[in-house]
Scaffold this active site. Structure first.
Site, mmCIF file in Angstrom:
data_model
loop_
_atom_site.group_PDB
_atom_site.id
_atom_site.type_symbol
_atom_site.label_atom_id
_atom_site.label_comp_id
_atom_site.label_asym_id
_atom_site.label_seq_id
_atom_site.Cartn_x
_atom_site.Cartn_y
_atom_site.Cartn_z
ATOM 1 N N GLY A 101 0.824 -1.221 0.000
ATOM 2 C CA GLY A 101 0.000 0.000 0.000
ATOM 3 C C GLY A 101 0.848 1.256 0.000
ATOM 4 O O GLY A 101 0.337 2.361 -0.222
ATOM 5 N N THR A 102 2.145 1.088 0.241
ATOM 6 C CA THR A 102 3.075 2.227 0.325
ATOM 7 C C THR A 102 3.007 3.076 -0.943
ATOM 8 O O THR A 102 3.044 2.538 -2.052
ATOM 9 C CB THR A 102 4.517 1.690 0.485
ATOM 10 O OG1 THR A 102 4.542 0.811 1.608
ATOM 11 C CG2 THR A 102 5.506 2.821 0.664
ATOM 12 N N ASN A 127 -4.235 2.951 -3.758
ATOM 13 C CA ASN A 127 -5.450 3.023 -2.936
ATOM 14 C C ASN A 127 -6.142 1.672 -3.016
ATOM 15 O O ASN A 127 -6.392 1.162 -4.097
ATOM 16 C CB ASN A 127 -6.379 4.135 -3.439
ATOM 17 C CG ASN A 127 -7.434 4.484 -2.420
ATOM 18 O OD1 ASN A 127 -8.174 3.610 -1.984
ATOM 19 N ND2 ASN A 127 -7.502 5.743 -2.029
ATOM 20 N N HIS A 158 -5.224 15.520 2.044
ATOM 21 C CA HIS A 158 -4.837 14.533 3.068
ATOM 22 C C HIS A 158 -4.438 15.237 4.361
ATOM 23 O O HIS A 158 -4.163 16.443 4.369
ATOM 24 C CB HIS A 158 -3.662 13.670 2.585
ATOM 25 C CG HIS A 158 -4.079 12.624 1.584
ATOM 26 N ND1 HIS A 158 -4.139 12.879 0.240
ATOM 27 C CD2 HIS A 158 -4.468 11.329 1.752
ATOM 28 C CE1 HIS A 158 -4.542 11.789 -0.393
ATOM 29 N NE2 HIS A 158 -4.756 10.826 0.502
ATOM 30 N N LYS A 162 1.048 13.528 6.034
ATOM 31 C CA LYS A 162 1.401 12.824 4.778
ATOM 32 C C LYS A 162 2.679 13.403 4.174
ATOM 33 O O LYS A 162 2.832 14.620 4.084
ATOM 34 C CB LYS A 162 0.245 12.897 3.770
ATOM 35 C CG LYS A 162 0.501 12.065 2.531
ATOM 36 C CD LYS A 162 -0.771 11.787 1.740
ATOM 37 C CE LYS A 162 -0.522 10.969 0.486
ATOM 38 N NZ LYS A 162 0.011 9.623 0.757
ATOM 39 N N GLY A 168 -0.715 8.750 -4.023
ATOM 40 C CA GLY A 168 -0.741 7.582 -4.906
ATOM 41 C C GLY A 168 -2.073 7.488 -5.642
ATOM 42 O O GLY A 168 -2.120 7.121 -6.821
ATOM 43 N N THR A 169 -3.137 7.839 -4.954
ATOM 44 C CA THR A 169 -4.467 7.794 -5.578
ATOM 45 C C THR A 169 -4.573 8.815 -6.706
ATOM 46 O O THR A 169 -5.100 8.511 -7.782
ATOM 47 C CB THR A 169 -5.550 8.112 -4.523
ATOM 48 O OG1 THR A 169 -5.311 7.295 -3.377
ATOM 49 C CG2 THR A 169 -6.943 7.870 -5.058
HETATM 50 N N1 LIG Z 1 -2.706 2.153 -0.719
HETATM 51 C C1 LIG Z 1 -3.581 2.603 0.200
HETATM 52 O O1 LIG Z 1 -4.797 2.271 0.176
HETATM 53 C C2 LIG Z 1 -3.088 3.497 1.287
HETATM 54 C C3 LIG Z 1 -1.760 3.822 1.325
HETATM 55 N N2 LIG Z 1 -1.258 4.533 2.371
HETATM 56 C C4 LIG Z 1 0.194 4.693 2.366
HETATM 57 O O2 LIG Z 1 0.740 3.848 3.374
HETATM 58 C C5 LIG Z 1 1.957 4.405 3.863
HETATM 59 C C6 LIG Z 1 1.912 4.507 5.387
HETATM 60 O O3 LIG Z 1 0.915 5.424 5.758
HETATM 61 P P1 LIG Z 1 0.637 5.752 7.298
HETATM 62 O O4 LIG Z 1 0.269 4.501 8.019
HETATM 63 O O5 LIG Z 1 -0.296 6.895 7.325
HETATM 64 O O6 LIG Z 1 2.086 6.233 7.759
HETATM 65 P P2 LIG Z 1 2.753 6.168 9.217
HETATM 66 O O7 LIG Z 1 3.924 7.089 9.167
HETATM 67 O O8 LIG Z 1 1.709 6.363 10.261
HETATM 68 O O9 LIG Z 1 3.258 4.653 9.317
HETATM 69 C C7 LIG Z 1 4.383 4.139 8.655
HETATM 70 C C8 LIG Z 1 5.002 3.111 9.573
HETATM 71 O O10 LIG Z 1 6.020 2.405 8.866
HETATM 72 C C9 LIG Z 1 7.085 2.199 9.794
HETATM 73 N N3 LIG Z 1 8.321 1.915 9.080
HETATM 74 C C10 LIG Z 1 9.088 2.753 8.345
HETATM 75 N N4 LIG Z 1 10.202 2.117 7.928
HETATM 76 C C11 LIG Z 1 10.143 0.859 8.399
HETATM 77 C C12 LIG Z 1 10.993 -0.291 8.329
HETATM 78 N N5 LIG Z 1 12.154 -0.253 7.657
HETATM 79 N N6 LIG Z 1 10.606 -1.430 8.955
HETATM 80 C C13 LIG Z 1 9.440 -1.484 9.612
HETATM 81 N N7 LIG Z 1 8.594 -0.430 9.749
HETATM 82 C C14 LIG Z 1 8.932 0.711 9.129
HETATM 83 C C15 LIG Z 1 7.139 3.499 10.596
HETATM 84 O O11 LIG Z 1 7.883 3.349 11.802
HETATM 85 C C16 LIG Z 1 5.655 3.731 10.815
HETATM 86 O O12 LIG Z 1 5.187 3.071 11.973
HETATM 87 C C17 LIG Z 1 2.110 5.756 3.141
HETATM 88 O O13 LIG Z 1 2.942 5.578 2.013
HETATM 89 C C18 LIG Z 1 0.682 6.066 2.708
HETATM 90 O O14 LIG Z 1 0.607 6.935 1.617
HETATM 91 C C19 LIG Z 1 -2.030 4.964 3.398
HETATM 92 C C20 LIG Z 1 -3.374 4.696 3.394
HETATM 93 C C21 LIG Z 1 -4.021 3.954 2.325
HETATM 94 O O1 LIG Z 2 -1.232 8.703 3.218
HETATM 95 C C1 LIG Z 2 -2.456 8.463 3.305
HETATM 96 O O2 LIG Z 2 -3.092 8.655 4.349
HETATM 97 C C2 LIG Z 2 -3.144 7.909 2.130
HETATM 98 N N1 LIG Z 2 -2.409 7.557 1.123
HETATM 99 C C3 LIG Z 2 -2.858 6.978 -0.090
HETATM 100 C C4 LIG Z 2 -2.496 7.865 -1.248
HETATM 101 O O3 LIG Z 2 -1.347 8.361 -1.292
HETATM 102 O O4 LIG Z 2 -3.335 8.063 -2.132
HETATM 103 C C5 LIG Z 2 -4.294 6.536 -0.042
HETATM 104 C C6 LIG Z 2 -5.208 7.343 0.814
HETATM 105 O O5 LIG Z 2 -5.638 8.463 0.109
HETATM 106 C C7 LIG Z 2 -4.606 7.702 2.159
#
Ligand SMILES: NC(=O)C1=CN([C@@H]2O[C@H](COP(=O)(O)OP(=O)(O)OC[C@H]3O[C@@H](n4cnc5c(N)ncnc54)[C@H](O)[C@@H]3O)[C@@H](O)[C@H]2O)C=CC1
Ligand SMILES: O=C(O)C1=N[C@H](C(=O)O)C[C@H](O)C1
Length: 269
Positions: A101-102, A127, A158, A162, A168-169
């Site tokens: 999801g990253t 997303n 967002h 962020k 990404g979306t």
């Molecule tokens: N594809 C989707 O549907 C969605 C994607 N995202 C994406 O997910 C990612 C994370 O978002 P959040 O949870 O809001 O961020 P956040 O900053 O709250 O969480 C990221 C976590 O990853 C950990 N991390 C970083 N490097 C690491 C490593 N080498 N080993 C283990 N853990 C590690 C951090 O310590 C942190 O706990 C972002 O890229 C965001 O854009 C977020 C929501 C939905």
């Molecule tokens: O970082 C977020 O929170 C989210 N990241 C994703 C993105 O980059 O589109 C998905 C969602 O919008 C939440």
């Protein structure tokens, strides 16, 4: 031997990590078998349920991803680009489905996933929600139906934590619009105007990012022509939609041939 897939969550203490842990532990279709955080994090060595402020879950937070992945059938990974690249190689080694999801990965980082995808299933999407993936399909259709009299702008909002933009979306939506028009997004992308930019170039696809407070995720695709506008909109109000999609992807990937997939494959859209 149980047939219920064992799941590892990386980035356990993150906003999505905690939501994913709740989603997996609430599910009767998956088991939480491991949680990973970065070395030096104060959750390492603690029971993850306790670290999250609740009851013990019997799963200890580790900074050894390979050891955790070796116990699992899938890894759900919402962390950061460099970490995700490392996890892709290790998930492939352990033959786990890797749900990514990253966001914020560069083209080079995305290309670097290829060797791992020769040995394991990777499902990656900016997303994971049903609603956004439907919006992607709608965007492609609307863009295909309209000519360049309609200016396309993608506007996203967002939370203030962020770190990447456009989201990404937003990039998925921009790609869908470009695909609908039969053009290459890289050639028409116009990101975050500022200053004396000159008039808008016909055919460009614009991107704009708002960051503030606790906005979970909001995306508009605007098609603006003289005399009329169409706005396609998705509003996320709960991160559970992303976690549910990611779990669905982890289950869908079981038994599939190695390769790279997205949520359109998972959802059959
Ligand atoms: N594809 C989707 O549907 C969605 C994607 N995202 C994406 O997910 C990612 C994370 O978002 P959040 O949870 O809001 O961020 P956040 O900053 O709250 O969480 C990221 C976590 O990853 C950990 N991390 C970083 N490097 C690491 C490593 N080498 N080993 C283990 N853990 C590690 C951090 O310590 C942190 O706990 C972002 O890229 C965001 O854009 C977020 C929501 C939905
Ligand atoms: O970082 C977020 O929170 C989210 N990241 C994703 C993105 O980059 O589109 C998905 C969602 O919008 C939440």
């Amino acid at each position: 031997m149980t047939h219920i897939p064992g799941i590892v969550i990386t980035g356990a203490s993150g906003r999505m990590g905690q939501m994913l842990i709740k989603t997996v532990t609430d599910s009767d279709q998956a088991r939480l078998v491991g949680v990973v955080e970065r070395s030096g994090h104060d959750w390492i060595g603690q029971d993850v349920g306790v670290a999250m402020g609740g009851a013990a879950l019997g799963v200890t937070v580790t900074d050894d991803p390979l050891e955790a992945f070796a116990q699992a059938q899938a890894v759900i990974d919402f962390t950061a680009p460099e970490a995700t690249l490392e996890f892709a190689a290790l998930a492939a080694q352990a033959r786990c489905v890797h749900v990514i999801g990253t966001t914020g990965m560069s083209d080079e980082q995305i290309a670097a996933l290829e060797p791992a995808s020769r040995h394991a299933v990777i499902v990656r999407a900016g997303n994971m929600s049903l609603g956004v993936n439907l919006l992607v399909q709608l965007t492609k259709k609307v863009a295909a139906a309209l000519d360049e009299d309609f200016d396309i702008e993608v506007i996203e909002g967002h939370h203030h934590h962020k770190v990447d933009a456009p989201s990404g979306t937003a990039l998925m939506l921009g790609e869908a619009a470009a695909e609908g028009r039969g053009i290459d997004l890289a050639e028409v992308s116009d990101r975050g105007r500022d200053g004396i930019t000159g008039a808008r170039k016909r055919g460009d696809i614009g991107f704009h990012a708002i960051r503030g407070g606790d906005i979970v995720g909001e995306h508009d695709v605007l098609f603006a022509a003289p005399g009329e506008r169409i706005v396609l909109r998705h509003l996320a109000t709960d991160r559970a939609i992303f976690a549910r999609g990611a779990l669905k992807a982890a289950l869908w990937g079981q038994g599939k041939s190695p390769g790279q997939y997205d949520m359109v494959d998972v959802l059959g859209l």
